[in-house]
Design an enzyme around this catalytic site. Structure first.
Site, PDB file in Angstrom:
ATOM      1  NE  ARG A 125      29.214  50.005  41.106  1.00 14.99           N
ATOM      2  CZ  ARG A 125      30.646  49.801  40.283  1.00 14.99           C
ATOM      3  NH1 ARG A 125      31.213  48.669  40.115  1.00 14.99           N
ATOM      4  NH2 ARG A 125      30.977  50.947  39.776  1.00 14.99           N
TER       5      ARG A 125
ATOM      6  CD1 TRP B 178      39.150  48.647  30.267  1.00 16.86           C
ATOM      7  CD2 TRP B 178      40.834  47.678  31.111  1.00 16.86           C
ATOM      8  NE1 TRP B 178      38.703  47.433  30.464  1.00 16.86           N
ATOM      9  CE2 TRP B 178      39.839  46.551  31.136  1.00 16.86           C
ATOM     10  CE3 TRP B 178      42.091  47.261  31.690  1.00 16.86           C
ATOM     11  CZ2 TRP B 178      40.001  45.413  31.318  1.00 16.86           C
ATOM     12  CZ3 TRP B 178      42.382  46.097  31.737  1.00 16.86           C
ATOM     13  CH2 TRP B 178      41.203  45.126  31.725  1.00 16.86           C
TER      14      TRP B 178
ATOM     15  CG  ASP C  67      38.395  50.508  37.528  1.00 18.34           C
ATOM     16  OD1 ASP C  67      38.327  51.711  37.493  1.00 18.34           O
ATOM     17  OD2 ASP C  67      37.360  49.603  36.946  1.00 18.34           O
TER      18      ASP C  67
ATOM     19  CE  LYS D  89      38.500  41.795  40.675  1.00 17.13           C
ATOM     20  NZ  LYS D  89      37.067  42.363  40.169  1.00 17.13           N
ATOM     21  CD  GLU D  90      41.007  44.648  38.487  1.00 17.03           C
ATOM     22  OE1 GLU D  90      41.189  43.767  39.391  1.00 17.03           O
ATOM     23  OE2 GLU D  90      39.966  45.430  38.090  1.00 17.03           O
TER      24      GLU D  90
ATOM     25  CG  HIS E   2      37.494  44.199  29.041  1.00 18.29           C
ATOM     26  ND1 HIS E   2      36.503  44.867  29.833  1.00 18.29           N
ATOM     27  CD2 HIS E   2      37.736  44.744  28.118  1.00 18.29           C
ATOM     28  CE1 HIS E   2      36.378  46.057  28.900  1.00 18.29           C
ATOM     29  NE2 HIS E   2      36.896  46.106  27.864  1.00 18.29           N
TER      30      HIS E   2
ATOM     31  N   GLY F 208      33.355  42.951  30.144  1.00 19.85           N
ATOM     32  CA  GLY F 208      33.680  43.532  28.707  1.00 19.85           C
ATOM     33  C   GLY F 208      34.241  42.292  27.697  1.00 19.85           C
TER      34      GLY F 208
END
Lengths: 799, 799
Positions: free
Chosen positions: B341, B489, B491, B633-634, B641, B707
């Site tokens: 990206r 924030w 995603d 992860k999330e 972050h 971040g």
């Protein structure tokens, strides 16, 4: 130098020097599950879509192309290990004997090393989504051997982009587990994200994590689990996953054992019945035989026996196989395309579908219908599309949530590109595909089948054909020659607002096909209308495209003619000249001159170059072709796809010696002993061979996935050997070298078998004096005979 | 287990066990040319865009990540060879001594083997598109040595997709040539498709073709040219290209020699001046020193001396470095993103730009302006965009022809996505970024600068800020809480039509920032208007989001509350609770309770988990987070972050011990001796650490591009140590562990140096009794001092 030979009795190509200059590939699977594998078992498998549902991972264009579908062997007494395919361990070829046998939809890897004779046969049963690795091991020595056998493959994140970039999600949505002898791979965020891997034995060890099986800073050539003899029993949610199952066994002197590894689509449960089934080796044999029968049946539809052994080998086995692979796989699964695209390319699929309706009528018909649905109501085809978009049965079906690996269905607005992205030739090819299909099958009712247009509305197949012809009739430039639009067949020749000679010739050919069809279907009104259109096209061509010794290639938007005697570069082009003749536009005199120019300027010992001299100066009015290196691809390479057009043109002119000269030049078989030049596999036409203007003249690239497969088969069988179906009779009109005394063809057509013997007592190239059907003379070809009957046809050529 | 140590005197991390569990990366280059390299010199370089102008190739996520920027050494007497970086030859680490020193924008590889001491230092001068490999070789033995030195890198086809799929064009548009000691790489179909590679010596051999240098069925670990000692002098138009230059030399005992390899952007001619310049080794040293000065100057803007050695090392060197790398490189160049990206992610860049205006005001300002241009007139930001699209100076500039490797400029309609793709938090972050930039620099005039909107029209920066706040004010759900839109924030938390607690808190915080700014700028009308908006937001939050012991995370479209005491999964979430407190919405009681719940439910020894318990059941109403593995992860990982948000929240509450407990848990430095758990580099925050619900609890992933870099720096310096600029004074308001007796900070602010000594005689966590500026008490912070002056500030904490 040669690396292998043709074993026609087994329909195999045998690679006995497995260290070929580039990977030599084969295609496994004839239905939903497929694999592309090299002579060293490198490659990948996929389910339905090579772009969106890759099963195993492959790292293309690397120094050594890996990974693959591998079996390791380990001597548990000495600790030494090797692989049944030469890669990945790559034992010294002086010490280990390796052979790869590529067969029709299977590959067999054979290895003899230190008194262990091993083979691994990879195939996929006709109607099961299961890849079988049939492994046979034999102790050929005189002492007992303790061995470990390991499978190894690396699972893909399904999508090629996911495998290669932005691992933020893929690495953490991919998991593995082991239970009951079965490894399950799970792409957690997909509804259908599962594969299984199992074996016909109880494993003594396993690893599901790639990096645990291989070990850090190691690769497939020296896995820690094989080196130490101990798998680590790893699995995890997240990471890179593999399928490594270990079996320890003891082989007495002379003892042989057989086991199978199985790779399948679905969750763990799906593996259980297959594991059970294939634990009986007879089932493996049975499915393997079914696959052989499947291919035998196809081959037996048309067998030739000519004085040209290369031609026989090609037409009877490999060229048909290549044509079938193209129609089965579309064009995007290879070591070059690597599945980065999917769907149908309009022009490629249309041509593929034209070439083998006799051996695969079902798939050809399916492709024709898919392409009809991908036609816009205006009459141009969508250049690249997913047939699923327009499949009425699939409308509205969608995964319940968005995930990155699923085939996206774009909005209708994005599917239907405008005329600015339309290619001027795309749909024209489809006319002949429909005609050939009907000639082969007699299914004239196809014309009345109602099919949708991509952008809405519907019409019969026959109406679709008219829209195609009418589109090209409207899309003409100032001189009446068809516009080039985005491009014509030559993607790199972007005449843009200009005009394409080739497309007008192609248009003429398509109209002629359509008129013949309409005549047979009794549609007189259309015959009249399109005969007038044909006359108009012919006139425009003859008035605008002749340059004196050959036909020009096109006219740019500014009115500049491309491919004239005044051009220093790109002076003569193959496409326009071959099509001028084959389409019937050129009269005999111009036709002979044009093809003489093709011979003079474009012929090389490896085939005809696309254009000469190659372009060396960038010229964006001509197109991207001028930004391709001289002698490469579309700029002066021996581009294979159009070569058969020249055979057809010479056949039309009746010059059999030259036609065969052209045929033999391109024939991969004839480069079998020159692999240091060719590099690529000699059992497949390649997309192109480097032209004279390149330092690597004669080097072939891109096997299998090329229009030359189908076209070579089509041209050689229908126009050189001259055996081609008409609507109500089988035509026999050979064009052969004068010194051919005779040849034979076995042809199955509409359920009857025709054993055709052609004699050439007068040493002519063309012309049939007499045809005897079962001893009785027939005229204008052989009439359709009843299904299930067999006939002897004797054809005598002469003046 | 440890693999290296911090060498703070040199600002280096020294990896003395180079076989780290995963690659440990560094970032080379601070301007247009950049490289991401590992501790074994694997990695890739790019020019401006990691997506569209990759220079060297890298095969990511492979068993061994290669290739890289390698130097081989060969003993021409024995034929033995090795590499200066451990990879790719990977000599036995018991026999060869390898060290990698990652410094600020350079990496040095050191090798001692068989009496040859070698080093390769890779760096890119500040203002030149040239990568230098500074190689020093010393014969530490007592006999003369005949050596060959080889460079090796593999050129990329520029675009990551071109490197990995559909090689139909790329392989045939890429060429190489050698002349005058310089290799030229050419992507023929690009206007700017050139790179050069040269050395400061006359080569004794070269190879431009990868497969000729490596040999077939070999890889970087055993190139045939190195094994045999003979390069083949290869080059070609088409194929895969490399840069291999060979130098033969003889080293007397004790003799040292130095040479350099140079990789640059442009055609062959561009290499000539650089080759000349760097043939003088003093020029190499001079540029290397300039780079050191560049970083020293940045670091010296803020240095801390606290009782926490890990904090000192982090804030003074590595955390600042990571923050700088993020703002310089955007977020898409790493071994994980791999450059698939490019462009700016709105929210990430906005936050990055907030954190280091003191060390990189130019880049922060540039990013702010780019983001302002990427704001729609409606007030939402484009989630991902290329700043070039909206750069007035670049409008209308385009390559004259289409080619696949060039950065595409989509149509305006495609650039400007609609609200359905807008994230609810994206632009809100920008408000604080502008405030922090002005506080740092005093450049209040930025507010009046006129900037375009992405979809047309223009307004001042100040007006842009109002549109951001007004957008969130409009985009509220039934309860008055901000809508979640595509996502906030997080995603993966797709509340969709639902409402996001976090965004309302964030909105409140942004409004507070804006009010303070407006007050300073004397904009009374706006102060009043936005104070009313803030009150409304606060009321909605307090009425709807409190659950008793903590704040909920959001409300789904169907009105279901997410993150309540009734939830079995996803009960407590970090984002909403930390922002409730840090934004100032929560009163002290609720704030303490909320953060106590964070500590109780989310704290682990490696940091705070994002939510707990992890989701295990798919629930598309909550979002994609429920389709991520538990603990990853999330979904319940220690997502780095937001961790600093908790430090800020605890600082706001005055609980310094807990703030430092949270800080220390996440600090990579503290995992330096626990690499068997962490795996990743201990000199960089990682995007996440596996949470308690995963089997690999404590394993860190995704260094640098996160971040957490900027936020950790921002939170620790501004809220833990409490030194933060205001509009007209430097605020000093620490929140520290009670047992800290004192600490020091050197801060450069608006051109003056403040040497701050903080004493804590009463053992408090928060509260400043007195500030002395050069011995004189000041109130409410330290007023701006004249540029060029230096001051002593003594701060006494206490009740």
């Amino acid at each position: 130098m040669r690396y292998g030979y043709f074993d026609n009795a087994r329909k195999e190509y045998v690679i006995d020097h497995v260290n070929t200059p580039v990977p030599w590939t084969n295609y496994i699977g004839v239905n939903d599950m497929c694999a592309v594998l090299s002579q060293t078992a490198g490659g990948y498998a996929f389910y339905k879509s090579p772009q969106y549902h890759r099963i195993t991972r492959f790292r293309p264009n690397a120094p050594v192309e890996r990974p693959g579908h591998y079996v390791y062997l380990r001597d548990d007494d000495t600790g030494e290990y090797w692989s049944i395919s030469w890669q990945p361990v790559a034992k010294d070829l002086e010490k280990a004997h390796y052979v790869c046998r590529h067969g029709l939809s299977y590959s067999r890897y054979l290895c003899d090393y230190q008194d262990i004779s091993a083979s691994q046969t990879i195939f996929i049963p006709l109607n099961e989504p299961v890849e079988i690795w049939d492994v046979v091991l034999k102790n050929t020595g005189d002492r007992p051997r303790r061995l470990s056998v390991y499978s190894y493959l690396e699972f893909s994140f399904h999508h090629i982009d996911m495998d290669n970039q932005n691992f933020q999600m893929s690495l953490y949505s991919s998991g593995s587990s082991y239970a009951d002898g079965i490894i399950e791979n799970d792409l957690y965020y997909e509804e259908n994200g599962y594969q299984w891997f199992t074996a016909t034995f109880e494993p003594d060890g396993f690893d599901c994590l790639r990096d645990r099986f291989l070990g850090t800073y190691r690769d497939e050539s020296n896995p820690i689990a094989v080196e130490t003899g101990v798998c680590s029993g790893s699995f995890e949610k997240t990471g890179n996953h593999c399928a490594a199952l270990q079996k320890k066994l003891i082989l007495a002197p002379g003892e042989e054992t057989r086991l199978a590894f199985l790779l399948g689509e679905g969750k763990r449960d799906a593996a259980i019945p297959y594991r059970k089934k294939y634990s009986d080796a007879k089932q493996v044999d049975r499915e393997f035989q079914k696959l052989a029968d499947f291919w035998n049946e196809k081959c037996e539809k048309l067998q030739v026996y000519t004085p040209n052994e290369g031609m026989n080998t090609s037409l009877n086995i490999w060229n048909l196989y290549q044509s079938e692979v193209n129609i089965m796989f579309s064009r995007f699964a290879s070591f070059i395309e690597v599945g980065g695209r999917t769907g149908l390319g309009y022009r490629d699929t249309a041509q593929d579908a034209m070439t083998i309706p006799h051996s695969n009528p079902v798939k050809c018909r399916q492709r024709i219908v898919e392409l009809m649905r991908g036609l816009t109501s205006e009459g141009y085809g969508l250049h690249l599309f997913q047939p699923e978009w327009f499949d009425p049965e699939l409308q509205g079906k969608k995964q319940s949530f968005q995930s990155p690996t699923v085939v996206p269905t774009p909005s209708r607005a994005k599917m239907i590109h405008g005329i600015q992205d339309a290619c001027s030739d795309d749909a024209l090819w489809l006319v002949a595909s429909v005609c050939e299909y009907i000639k082969e099958t007699g299914e004239i009712s196809l014309l009345d089948e109602v099919v949708t247009y991509a952008d809405g509305g519907e019409g019969t197949v026959y109406e679709h054909l008219m829209r195609i012809l009418d589109f090209s009739d409207r899309q003409v430039g100032k001189t009446g020659i068809c516009k080039g639009l985005r491009a014509d067949w030559n993607d790199c020749l972007n005449l843009g607002g200009g005009e394409s000679a080739m497309v007008s010739f192609l248009h003429y050919w398509a109209i002629q096909n359509f008129i013949e069809l309409s005549e047979f279907a009794g549609k007189k009104e259309q015959v009249q209308k399109y005969a007038a259109m044909a006359a108009k096209v012919k006139k425009a061509c003859e008035e605008n495209l002749w340059d004196g010794e050959w036909y020009i290639r096109g006219i740019t938007a500014s009115g500049r003619k491309i491919g004239t005697h005044l051009d220093q570069e790109g002076r003569v082009h193959m496409e326009s000249n071959t099509w001028a003749v084959f389409s019937g536009v050129a009269d005999e005199e111009r036709g002979r001159k044009a093809m003489d120019s093709v011979d003079r300027y474009l012929y090389t010992k490896y085939g005809l170059m696309l254009n000469a001299p190659s372009y060396t100066k960038n010229d964006d009015e001509i197109g991207f072709v001028t930004r391709v290196y001289p002698g490469v691809k579309e700029n002066g390479a021996i581009f294979s796809h159009p070569n058969p057009w020249a055979w057809c043109a010479e056949a039309k002119l009746g010059r059999g010696d030259r036609a065969m000269k052209f045929y033999n030049a391109l024939l991969p078989y004839n480069q079998n002993d020159e692999i240091e030049v060719r590099q690529s596999e000699p059992y497949s036409y390649c997309q192109f061979v480097m032209g004279k203007d390149h330092t690597a003249f004669g080097r072939a690239r891109h096997p299998f996935m090329t229009g030359s497969g189908g076209w070579a088969y089509f041209a050689a069988t229908r126009y050189l050997l001259g055996v081609r179906p008409g609507y109500d009779r089988l035509l026999i009109d050979p064009c052969i070298p004068k010194d051919w005394k005779e040849f034979d063809v076995k042809r199955v057509w509409r359920g009857a078998v025709y054993r055709i013997h052609v004699e050439n007592p007068d040493g002519v190239s063309k012309g049939v004096k007499r045809i005897l059907l079962d001893g009785t003379e027939v005229f204008g070809g052989v009439p359709v005979q009843p299904e299930g009957t067999e006939h002897r046809v004797v054809v005598t050529m002469g003046k």
